[in-house]
Scaffold this motif. Structure first.
Motif, PDB file in Angstrom:
ATOM      1  N   LEU A 220       0.856  -1.179   0.000  1.00  9.67           N
ATOM      2  CA  LEU A 220       0.000   0.000   0.000  1.00  9.67           C
ATOM      3  C   LEU A 220       0.894   1.230   0.000  1.00  9.67           C
ATOM      4  O   LEU A 220       1.941   1.250   0.647  1.00  9.67           O
ATOM      5  CB  LEU A 220      -0.922   0.017   1.218  1.00  9.67           C
ATOM      6  N   HIS A 221       0.474   2.242  -0.744  1.00  9.62           N
ATOM      7  CA  HIS A 221       1.276   3.459  -0.861  1.00  9.62           C
ATOM      8  C   HIS A 221       1.444   4.101   0.525  1.00  9.62           C
ATOM      9  O   HIS A 221       0.514   4.085   1.333  1.00  9.62           O
ATOM     10  CB  HIS A 221       0.581   4.435  -1.818  1.00  9.62           C
TER      11      HIS A 221
ATOM     12  N   ILE B 172       1.283   7.045   1.473  1.00  5.41           N
ATOM     13  CA  ILE B 172       0.252   8.044   1.780  1.00  5.41           C
ATOM     14  C   ILE B 172      -1.004   7.343   2.301  1.00  5.41           C
ATOM     15  O   ILE B 172      -1.645   7.799   3.243  1.00  5.41           O
ATOM     16  CB  ILE B 172      -0.055   8.915   0.534  1.00  5.41           C
ATOM     17  N   THR B 173      -1.344   6.198   1.700  1.00  3.19           N
ATOM     18  CA  THR B 173      -2.484   5.415   2.190  1.00  3.19           C
ATOM     19  C   THR B 173      -2.220   4.943   3.618  1.00  3.19           C
ATOM     20  O   THR B 173      -3.090   5.022   4.492  1.00  3.19           O
ATOM     21  CB  THR B 173      -2.726   4.191   1.289  1.00  3.19           C
TER      22      THR B 173
ATOM     23  N   ARG C 200      -2.489   7.844   5.958  1.00  2.73           N
ATOM     24  CA  ARG C 200      -3.874   8.273   6.100  1.00  2.73           C
ATOM     25  C   ARG C 200      -4.661   7.305   6.977  1.00  2.73           C
ATOM     26  O   ARG C 200      -5.468   7.703   7.797  1.00  2.73           O
ATOM     27  CB  ARG C 200      -4.541   8.429   4.733  1.00  2.73           C
ATOM     28  N   ARG C 201      -4.407   6.002   6.794  1.00  5.33           N
ATOM     29  CA  ARG C 201      -5.109   5.019   7.632  1.00  5.33           C
ATOM     30  C   ARG C 201      -4.777   5.213   9.101  1.00  5.33           C
ATOM     31  O   ARG C 201      -5.652   5.154   9.964  1.00  5.33           O
ATOM     32  CB  ARG C 201      -4.719   3.603   7.210  1.00  5.33           C
TER      33      ARG C 201
ATOM     34  N   HIS D  62      -2.201  15.811   0.067  1.00  2.63           N
ATOM     35  CA  HIS D  62      -3.387  15.249   0.720  1.00  2.63           C
ATOM     36  C   HIS D  62      -3.502  15.794   2.133  1.00  2.63           C
ATOM     37  O   HIS D  62      -2.493  15.973   2.811  1.00  2.63           O
ATOM     38  CB  HIS D  62      -3.316  13.723   0.729  1.00  2.63           C
TER      39      HIS D  62
END
Lengths: 827, 352
Positions: free
Chosen positions: B114-115, B117-118, B121-122, B226
């Motif tokens: 998973l990136h 940034i993901t 964010r999670r 983001h």
């Protein structure tokens, strides 16, 4: 804005180190971005007397000097300055001294250099006779710095400077001023906050403001014809000035804050602006035609030459300062070349005005010209500060430029300032801040920064707060609350030990749940998530705005920005595909051949649909899967195999069943797009995406080395369809065994398997639970032009199936296949 | 004929008795041995039991049943022994492990990731979800009203300049300004507007999303990034509550002993406003570290609340916003923001 700590100390004796000062400023809302120490303590630099200065025998421009520095023997020093002469008192950098000298590559940068014993063209040199710039005192490098003749030999140079009132070191503190603090764009403004925080008093210079009128009013007349944009104009005249250099102390202060000294009169106007925040302009009074100043707006577009010798095109209704004949300055931004102070100037007319912030902001923006003056006027200068600033500058001109003030002052004030009065409730402060602050403390904090506090109620406590003229940003009760909070200190607000959570049900949105589920699923399937730019060249956006892809499906135009940074990023992506192709090209060129990538992201199109939230634009979320290179790597267990369309199709199946969707249909893609061939993905009758084998031309354009296969799905549509599927309902598991039967049929080699599977599904009802294709065969055993397809059938029911039940279904399937496709059971 | 068939059966049965010695007695301790045993008895061409089965039609009808049962029993016995012996040698690596090279590497499975940034964010959203925040999203193409006016930006605020914002349609045209949102704060307005259609606060929500800034691209800024926006509007919400929730967040992201400070700052849509710094330890720096800004926050400006019809005397609220890239870069030690959008697999695989 940069402030000098030495300068600041004139107005408030705070007793703080530069670091402590920075900390206090930062924590009261004046964020310090950097602290630079300027100069050094010049240890090792002493006062010496030049005893002899002879021409260097082998170099025309050098002199060989002997210098008495109070030691037993005079020093031999080679000097390159043209002005060195016997009998001068000079500053000597002795051996071992470290000076910060201007760098050869970049004169604005200084590098430390240690003095060493040297031989220069055969002559020994034991130190250096210093010029001003070498001592960090200015830019002057025309010759050595000659000191007062009565200076004692051997005195340390830093003591000499201290006696002259010039500290050798200073700190330049760079402060980021937020838009709500126009009062803090000056040393006095910063001093006010420091005083409030430390309790030390503010000590501004004493200025006696003259009465309005007097002799100056006979010599100059001022008229304001645009009183909406100019509320006040103050003018003072100083005559008989001698234009020259400013004294060292003023030059070093201006340099400390990053300004280049020009001449005494111009330096004074800048100095006073940085002192109190009021921009000033000095005119050569003799160039002002008719002894008149008129403040008015231009009519129609016109041009004007500013004092930097540039011709500016002024829009209609630009606020200008004019004399009897012509325009002489762009109000609040920059003066004109025609009336600027020059070396010949003897009489100076000082302007200090209040201009409307939005007028100045509009003009500065239209001209793309931001100056120190416009920066302050745009934010709002002290409405009452004009007379003080003008007179302060005049006083300095008398002191430093030898002029005399023409009696009186011009003060045209068509719109008088009325101090706002705001009602403040002590309870409102604690309700917002959440800390216990005594009302008396609130009042004290506000008074410390110049607010008038007058109590109007006891229980509950209320006040009338009079806002000082230098705080135009304070208009409402909440603005006053902020002042109290900031001075009380945010760090003094205690955190509660428990968190209140309101009694409501946080919903879990289906689309977010689904997106995170698919991310996990795809990661588990060996796909890596990417994050690519939403902005593309217009041509790329247009090329991928294709009906086979989610954005282009809507049939709108590409969305373009009016002001792209570069043409490379001028449009918004209608598809995630170009971004992924770029990533695949990059990786295949960096040694990564086998790629499985995915990304979630918004795609845009200009078309009004029922999904449009803003304007005529449709924004949907897309999910792309992309694969290229080997799907299976060669291993001890088997051969390598390149990715093909069915690999991606299988993942799409996984994604769709992960969304709880059934009734998945694929049909050969007919829509235009970047695919050589591919499939439309449908749920029932609704199109939700494409699976494509990327066209070789497209692959080539993106520098791909292997064939690329992608699936791009309209995730917004998927969410729409999946809502019901996300709610899992339990179905009792059958207690009865299932029966597996395999059949192989021979059909024409061109016959596709898909329709046969559909036929099997239909004719196999109700016992058939699943059908798989487990083998394909073409070859001698089935005859030329034919192929064999083997299907695995899984049958079951809520009872134990008997052989004859199964046989009946299988023969029904076989006859249906025969009827529709001419399929014969393989013998 | 009866003579014949009877003798066929007898001969066959005699052969079977003889065979049984090998059926029961053969040593089956290797894969080769088992295979030879299978061929000897069951193969289509050489198998002796296969051969006997082929002779069934020659047996007299009255003997056939007994004969068939006998041979089939022998066949079952052979199959059972093969199954048993095979299980014994392939079973959990006992005596026969020698026949399996356990040191061969496992079959390679493609690895996904998973990136970052993901992942960041999670982490961020999970903290706030634990504290009872809802999660919402909003459009990236936004109108001037939601992005600026409703958030108390004055008409000539510098952020409205073309230099900072990507415009799609200019203000004063048909839709009065359409742009790429410069922050996730417009979603605050959309959420409050929506909430007020149905009733009143409380509103407690975070909003992750992509935002755009018209800035030159460099190691520290990109044309998009983001954010996660937070909003809590209720009766009696204070700055002390804001400090508490953000401190809880910082502890989760940066460790229990994190040092943080609230600096007064300015945003048009909050008052008082603050920026939050955390102390970033770095032994190479003179003070042993430095303050790093991680987010901006404040109490929702009364103008913003009133603008969407919320009584600002009855309700107060806080709002905060942070850059996900900044948090990710701090956590993972990424120095150049452009690395995040390049998607080099050698970078991505570090986040597997």
């Amino acid at each position: 804005m940069i402030i000098s700590t030495n300068w600041l100390a004139d107005y408030v004796a705070h007793g703080l180190s530069a670091d402590d000062l920075s900390e206090r400023l930062t924590m009261c809302g004046l964020e310090v971005e950097s602290v630079d120490q300027i100069g050094n303590d010049l240890e090792g630099v002493v006062v010496g007397e030049v005893l002899t200065a002879e021409k260097h025998p082998d170099a025309d421009r050098l002199s060989v000097c002997t210098v008495n520095v109070g030691a037993s023997e005079p020093l031999n020093i080679v000097c390159g300055a043209p002005n060195v002469a016997a009998g001068q008192k000079v500053a000597i950098a002795t051996i071992g001294t470290v000076l910060h000298l201007p760098s050869r590559d970049n004169p604005d940068e200084r590098v430390p250099v240690q003095m060493k014993k040297a031989k220069i063209r055969g002559q020994e040199s034991h130190g250096m006779i210093c010029a001003e710039d070498e001592l960090g005192l200015g830019d002057d490098h025309d010759g050595i710095m000659v000191l007062d003749a009565d200076t004692e030999i051997g005195l340390s140079f830093s003591d000499y400077l201290t006696r002259q009132g010039i500290p050798t070191t200073d700190n330049a503190i760079d402060i980021a001023i937020t838009p709500n603090r126009p009062d803090a764009i000056s040393h006095l403004g910063i001093a006010r906050d420091i005083a409030a925080l430390t309790g030390a008093p503010v000590t501004p210079p004493q200025v006696l403001i003259p009465e309005s009128g007097g002799a100056v009013a006979q010599r100059m007349s001022v008229a304001i014809e645009a009183d909406d944009a100019c509320h006040r104009f103050v003018g003072i005249m100083v005559e008989g000035v001698t234009i020259g250099e400013s004294p060292s102390w003023m030059k070093s202060r201006l340099q400390a804050i990053g300004l280049r000294p020009r001449n005494n009169v111009v330096d004074i106007t800048n100095y006073v602006m940085y002192e109190c925040g009021q921009p000033l302009h000095g005119y050569d009074a003799d160039t002002l035609a008719g002894g008149r100043i008129i403040v008015r707006k231009t009519k129609g577009e016109s041009t004007f030459v500013t004092l930097d010798s540039k011709e500016r095109t002024l829009p209609d209704a630009t606020l200008m300062i004019c004399d009897g004949d012509r325009e002489v300055g762009i109000a609040g931004i920059m003066g004109g070349e025609n009336t600027e102070v020059s070396e010949k100037t003897t009489n100076v007319f000082i302007e200090a005005a209040w201009f409307d912030p939005s007028t100045i902001r509009r003009t500065a923006k239209a001209l793309s010209l931001q100056t120190d003056a416009s920066y302050r006027f745009e934010r709002g200068v002290d409405a009452e500060g004009q007379a003080w600033a003008a007179k302060r500058a005049a006083d300095l001109m008398v002191e430093l430029a030898g002029g005399t003030i023409v009696d009186g002052m011009i003060d045209i004030h068509p719109v008088p300032y009325v101090a706002p009065v705001i009602s403040l409730r002590a309870k409102r402060v604690t309700d917002i801040v959440g800390a216990h602050i005594e009302p008396s403390e609130m009042a004290r904090l506000l008074e410390a920064i110049g607010f008038g506090v007058s109590q109007t109620g006891e229980s509950p406590v209320t006040w009338d707060i009079t806002v000082p003229s230098f705080r135009p940003d304070v208009e409402r009760e909440i603005d006053v609350v902020e002042e109290v909070a900031r001075l009380f200190g945010f760090d003094n607000i205690l955190e509660p030990t428990h968190s209140r959570v309101p009694n409501f049900t946080p919903g879990i949105k289906g689309d977010r749940q689904l997106r995170e589920r698919l991310r996990d699923l795809l990661q588990g399937s060996g796909f890596r998530e990417t994050c690519t730019n939403s902005m593309l060249p217009i041509a790329t956006a247009d090329a991928f705005n294709a009906p086979a892809l989610p954005g282009g499906r809507f049939g709108g135009e590409s969305v373009q920005t009016l002001n792209p940074i570069t043409t490379e990023m001028a449009a918004l992506r209608p598809s995630l595909l170009p971004g992924l192709l770029k990533v695949m090209g990059h990786n295949q060129n960096h040694g990564q051949a086998a790629l499985r990538l995915f990304e979630f992201g918004r795609v845009h199109t200009k078309r009004k649909t029922n999904l449009s939230l803003v304007g005529d634009y449709t924004e949907v979320e897309s999910l792309i899967l992309a694969a290229s290179g080997e799907w299976m790597a060669q291993g001890w267990y088997g051969e390598a195999r390149p990715t093909d369309l069915h690999d991606v199709k299988g993942v799409v199946d996984l994604v769709l069943s992960g969304c709880g969707l059934s009734d998945i249909r694929y049909s050969e893609s007919s829509a235009d797009g970047p695919g050589a061939w591919g499939l439309d993905v449908m749920i029932g009758k609704r199109w939700i995406g494409s699976i494509l084998r990327i066209d070789d031309e497209v692959s080539k354009a993106y520098d791909l080395r292997d064939a690329a296969f992608i699936a791009e799905l309209d995730f917004t549509a998927l969410c729409d369809l999946a809502t019901a599927g996300l709610r899992v309902r339990f179905t009792p598991v059958s207690r009865f065994p299932v029966v597996q039967r395999d059949i192989a049929v021979v059909v024409d080699a061109s016959q596709a398997a898909g329709p046969m599977i559909s036929t099997i599904r239909q004719s196999g009802q109700p016992l058939l639970q699943d059908v798989q294709v487990f083998d394909l065969y073409e070859g001698e055993h089935v005859g030329a032009g034919n192929k064999s397809i083997a299907f695995g059938l899984r049958l079951g029911a809520d009872r134990t199936l008997r052989d004859k039940d199964v046989d009946k279904v299988v023969s029904r399937i076989l006859s249906a296949l025969d009827a529709e496709f001419g399929a014969k059971l393989r013998g | 004929m009866g003579e014949q068939t009877s003798s066929v059966a007898e001969a066959a049965l005699a052969a079977l008795v003889h065979l049984k010695e090998d059926i029961e007695g053969a040593l089956l301790d290797t894969a080769e041995g088992i295979n030879e045993y299978r061929i000897r008895h069951l193969s289509r061409k050489q198998g002796q039991i296969t051969a006997l089965l082929k002779r069934i039609p020659d047996v007299a009808p009255e003997d056939r049943k007994r004969f068939g049962l006998e041979i089939n029993a022998a066949k079952d016995r052979v199959e059972a022994r093969i199954e048993e012996a095979t299980a014994a040698i392939t079973g959990a690596g006992t005596a026969s492990a020698a026949s399996v090279d356990l040191t061969l590497p496992g079959r390679t499975q493609a690895q996904g990731s998973l990136h970052p940034i993901t992942q960041a964010r999670r982490l961020i959203t999970r903290v706030f979800e634990n504290y009872g925040f809802d999660v919402a999203e909003g459009p990236e193409i936004e109108d001037d009203w939601h992005n600026f006016s409703a958030l108390n930006f004055p008409p000539d605020h510098p952020a409205r300049d073309m230099q900072d914002t990507f415009f799609i349609e200019e203000p004063g045209t048909e839709h009065d300004g359409i742009l790429l949102r410069t922050h996730t704060s417009p979603v605050q307005i959309r959420i409050m507007e929506e909430a007020m259609k149905e009733g009143e606060p409380p509103i407690r929500v975070i909003v992750p999303g992509r935002v755009y800034r018209n800035e030159a691209i460099s190691y520290k800024s990109y044309c998009l990034f983001h954010q996660v926006e937070g909003l809590y509007v209720d009766e009696g919400v204070t700055m002390a509550d804001l400090k508490q929730i953000l401190h809880a967040f910082a502890r989760t992201m940066f460790g229990e002993d994190v040092r943080m400070r609230f600096r007064p700052s300015f945003f048009p849509f909050t008052e008082p406003s603050a920026e939050v710094d955390i102390w970033w330890k770095d032994e190479d720096l003179p003070g042993g570290g430095r303050w790093m800004e991680i987010l901006g926050c404040g109490m929702v400006d009364p103008n913003v609340l009133e603008g969407v019809g919320i009584d600002s005397e009855k309700y107060t609220g806080y709002a905060f916003g942070m850059g996900i890239e900044r948090i990710a870069m701090l956590r993972y030690g990424i120095e150049d923001i452009r690395t995040l959008y390049e998607n080099d697999v050698r970078f991505l695989e570090q986040f597997s």
